[in-house]
Design a protein around this motif. Structure first.
Motif, PDB file in Angstrom:
ATOM      1  N   ALA A  67       0.853  -1.192   0.000  1.00  0.00           N
ATOM      2  CA  ALA A  67       0.000   0.000   0.000  1.00  0.00           C
ATOM      3  C   ALA A  67       0.889   1.242   0.000  1.00  0.00           C
ATOM      4  O   ALA A  67       2.102   1.160   0.224  1.00  0.00           O
ATOM      5  CB  ALA A  67      -0.925   0.020   1.208  1.00  0.00           C
ATOM      6  N   MET A  68       0.266   2.395  -0.259  1.00  0.00           N
ATOM      7  CA  MET A  68       0.947   3.687  -0.183  1.00  0.00           C
ATOM      8  C   MET A  68       0.033   4.661   0.553  1.00  0.00           C
ATOM      9  O   MET A  68      -1.187   4.524   0.531  1.00  0.00           O
ATOM     10  CB  MET A  68       1.277   4.223  -1.582  1.00  0.00           C
ATOM     11  N   ALA A  69       0.644   5.646   1.192  1.00  0.00           N
ATOM     12  CA  ALA A  69      -0.139   6.666   1.897  1.00  0.00           C
ATOM     13  C   ALA A  69       0.536   8.011   1.743  1.00  0.00           C
ATOM     14  O   ALA A  69       1.771   8.097   1.674  1.00  0.00           O
ATOM     15  CB  ALA A  69      -0.277   6.317   3.376  1.00  0.00           C
ATOM     16  N   ALA A  70      -0.279   9.056   1.693  1.00  0.00           N
ATOM     17  CA  ALA A  70       0.235  10.421   1.658  1.00  0.00           C
ATOM     18  C   ALA A  70       0.218  10.986   3.075  1.00  0.00           C
ATOM     19  O   ALA A  70      -0.802  10.900   3.768  1.00  0.00           O
ATOM     20  CB  ALA A  70      -0.612  11.283   0.737  1.00  0.00           C
ATOM     21  N   LEU A  71       1.344  11.538   3.485  1.00  0.00           N
ATOM     22  CA  LEU A  71       1.439  12.219   4.771  1.00  0.00           C
ATOM     23  C   LEU A  71       1.491  13.715   4.484  1.00  0.00           C
ATOM     24  O   LEU A  71       2.390  14.189   3.783  1.00  0.00           O
ATOM     25  CB  LEU A  71       2.698  11.780   5.528  1.00  0.00           C
ATOM     26  N   LEU A  72       0.529  14.451   5.009  1.00  0.00           N
ATOM     27  CA  LEU A  72       0.427  15.887   4.727  1.00  0.00           C
ATOM     28  C   LEU A  72       0.883  16.683   5.944  1.00  0.00           C
ATOM     29  O   LEU A  72       0.600  16.324   7.089  1.00  0.00           O
ATOM     30  CB  LEU A  72      -1.011  16.255   4.374  1.00  0.00           C
ATOM     31  N   GLY A  73       1.602  17.782   5.671  1.00  0.00           N
ATOM     32  CA  GLY A  73       2.053  18.639   6.749  1.00  0.00           C
ATOM     33  C   GLY A  73       3.326  18.164   7.414  1.00  0.00           C
ATOM     34  O   GLY A  73       3.626  18.578   8.540  1.00  0.00           O
ATOM     35  N   VAL A 118       4.976  10.912   0.379  1.00  0.00           N
ATOM     36  CA  VAL A 118       4.272   9.640   0.214  1.00  0.00           C
ATOM     37  C   VAL A 118       5.150   8.515   0.731  1.00  0.00           C
ATOM     38  O   VAL A 118       6.352   8.471   0.433  1.00  0.00           O
ATOM     39  CB  VAL A 118       3.898   9.412  -1.270  1.00  0.00           C
ATOM     40  N   ILE A 119       4.545   7.602   1.514  1.00  0.00           N
ATOM     41  CA  ILE A 119       5.265   6.429   2.002  1.00  0.00           C
ATOM     42  C   ILE A 119       4.711   5.175   1.324  1.00  0.00           C
ATOM     43  O   ILE A 119       3.576   5.156   0.841  1.00  0.00           O
ATOM     44  CB  ILE A 119       5.185   6.298   3.531  1.00  0.00           C
ATOM     45  N   SER A 120       5.527   4.127   1.300  1.00  0.00           N
ATOM     46  CA  SER A 120       5.172   2.916   0.569  1.00  0.00           C
ATOM     47  C   SER A 120       5.729   1.706   1.299  1.00  0.00           C
ATOM     48  O   SER A 120       6.761   1.788   1.975  1.00  0.00           O
ATOM     49  CB  SER A 120       5.752   3.001  -0.846  1.00  0.00           C
ATOM     50  N   GLY A 121       5.042   0.563   1.170  1.00  0.00           N
ATOM     51  CA  GLY A 121       5.541  -0.661   1.773  1.00  0.00           C
ATOM     52  C   GLY A 121       4.442  -1.674   2.006  1.00  0.00           C
ATOM     53  O   GLY A 121       3.421  -1.679   1.309  1.00  0.00           O
ATOM     54  N   HIS A 122       4.656  -2.556   2.996  1.00  0.00           N
ATOM     55  CA  HIS A 122       3.643  -3.557   3.344  1.00  0.00           C
ATOM     56  C   HIS A 122       2.393  -2.862   3.881  1.00  0.00           C
ATOM     57  O   HIS A 122       2.491  -1.904   4.653  1.00  0.00           O
ATOM     58  CB  HIS A 122       4.190  -4.512   4.407  1.00  0.00           C
ATOM     59  N   ARG A 123       1.229  -3.376   3.505  1.00  0.00           N
ATOM     60  CA  ARG A 123      -0.037  -2.740   3.877  1.00  0.00           C
ATOM     61  C   ARG A 123      -0.164  -2.559   5.393  1.00  0.00           C
ATOM     62  O   ARG A 123      -0.577  -1.495   5.858  1.00  0.00           O
ATOM     63  CB  ARG A 123      -1.227  -3.544   3.335  1.00  0.00           C
TER      64      ARG A 123
END
Length: 311
Positions: A133-139, A170-175
């Protein structure tokens, strides 16, 4: 000095390129050449959808590239402008690096389309659906984002994938690790953290099988010297030598997209104007990185005509 920049995944939308294709035979030629190279009516999928098919990585990547090169082709053929004359550097975000290299004459259009089809398929196949999965970290800045990723990893892969601008990483890796990072992000200083609607964990070590596939694919491809240097994602530094470009494209699959650093490096090299071709995503990032830079995003025939008057 001026840089031409090229968008990455997420810039695709049903209808992309349709108006330009209707307005210009030169745009149509680009889409037709890509269709022939892939043995697929990608231009029809771009124009009509369905959206879920266009969003598939193996379709989205060559589609975004084709759209950007169509804009450039119209600019060159109908406005009489040459990238080599008007740009000092090129750069692209992730897959946009291939668009940039095609624009700069390092890789021909048909080969670029085939490479991006291979890249999309390999990235999708590298990790079973649901595992990454990937996620956006804001701020948060990149250092804080990496600290959150490190805290969430717990022995799994969790790392910074895209350093986009001072307020978005943006971070990425295991869900499971990404979900842990989302859970702890606010208490570690992020304003928001949100899961991204992507089908694979791009730009992290889980993509190594895709990097191996691209090493093999790129090994059989002729790469020319770029007409203007490329600011590469993984080094945030200029590259023009074909063998260096080949190596960087392989490294890019698992490596971090250092977009913020690339823009700052181009600015330090004297770039005061950024022209985004084929999208309207990077322009906003550039303004958040280099507030005093001139930025124009070019997608439509009107945009092309407006740009032609300013160059």
């Amino acid at each position: 000095m001026r840089a031409f920049i090229f968008p990455g995944q997420g810039s695709q939308a049903v209808g992309m390129g349709s108006a330009l294709s209707a307005a210009s035979p030169h745009a149509r030629e680009v889409f037709q050449e890509v269709d022939e190279a892939l043995g697929q009516k990608l231009s029809k999928l771009m124009a009509e959808g369905p959206e879920d098919q266009l969003t598939l990585t193996a379709n989205a990547q060559p589609a975004i590239m084709a759209n950007a090169i169509a804009v450039l082709r119209v600019l060159e053929k109908e406005a009489g402008l040459s990238l080599a004359d008007k740009a000092d550097f090129v750069a692209g975000h992730s897959l946009g690096e291939y668009s940039a290299l095609c624009a700069a004459g390092a890789i021909d259009l048909a080969t670029t389309a085939k490479l991006l089809r291979t890249r999309g398929e390999a990235m999708q196949a590298a990790v079973p659906v649901g595992v990454g999965a990937m996620a956006a970290l804001l701020g948060v800045d990149v250092e804080k984002a990496q600290a959150i990723a490190d805290a969430a990893a717990e022995g799994q892969v969790c790392t910074v994938a895209n350093d986009n601008d001072p307020s978005q990483v943006v971070i990425s890796g295991h869900r499971e690790a990404i979900e842990r990072a989302i859970g702890m992000a606010k208490e570690m200083g992020a304003k928001r953290a949100l899961l991204l609607p992507v089908s694979a964990p791009f730009h992290c070590p889980l993509m190594q099988p895709a990097a191996d596939a691209m090493a093999e694919a790129l090994g059989g491809v002729a790469i020319q010297g770029a007409l203007v240097p490329l600011y590469a994602n993984v080094t945030a530094a200029p590259a023009g030598d074909p063998e260096l470009i080949r190596a960087l494209l392989v490294e890019q699959v698992t490596g971090m997209v250092r977009w913020r650093e690339s823009v700052l490096a181009m600015q330090a090299a004297g770039v005061t104007s950024f022209v985004e071709l084929g999208g309207k995503v990077l322009g906003g990032m550039v303004k958040r990185i280099a507030a005093d830079a001139a930025v124009i995003s070019v997608v439509s025939m009107d945009d092309i005509e407006a740009l032609a008057k300013t160059l």
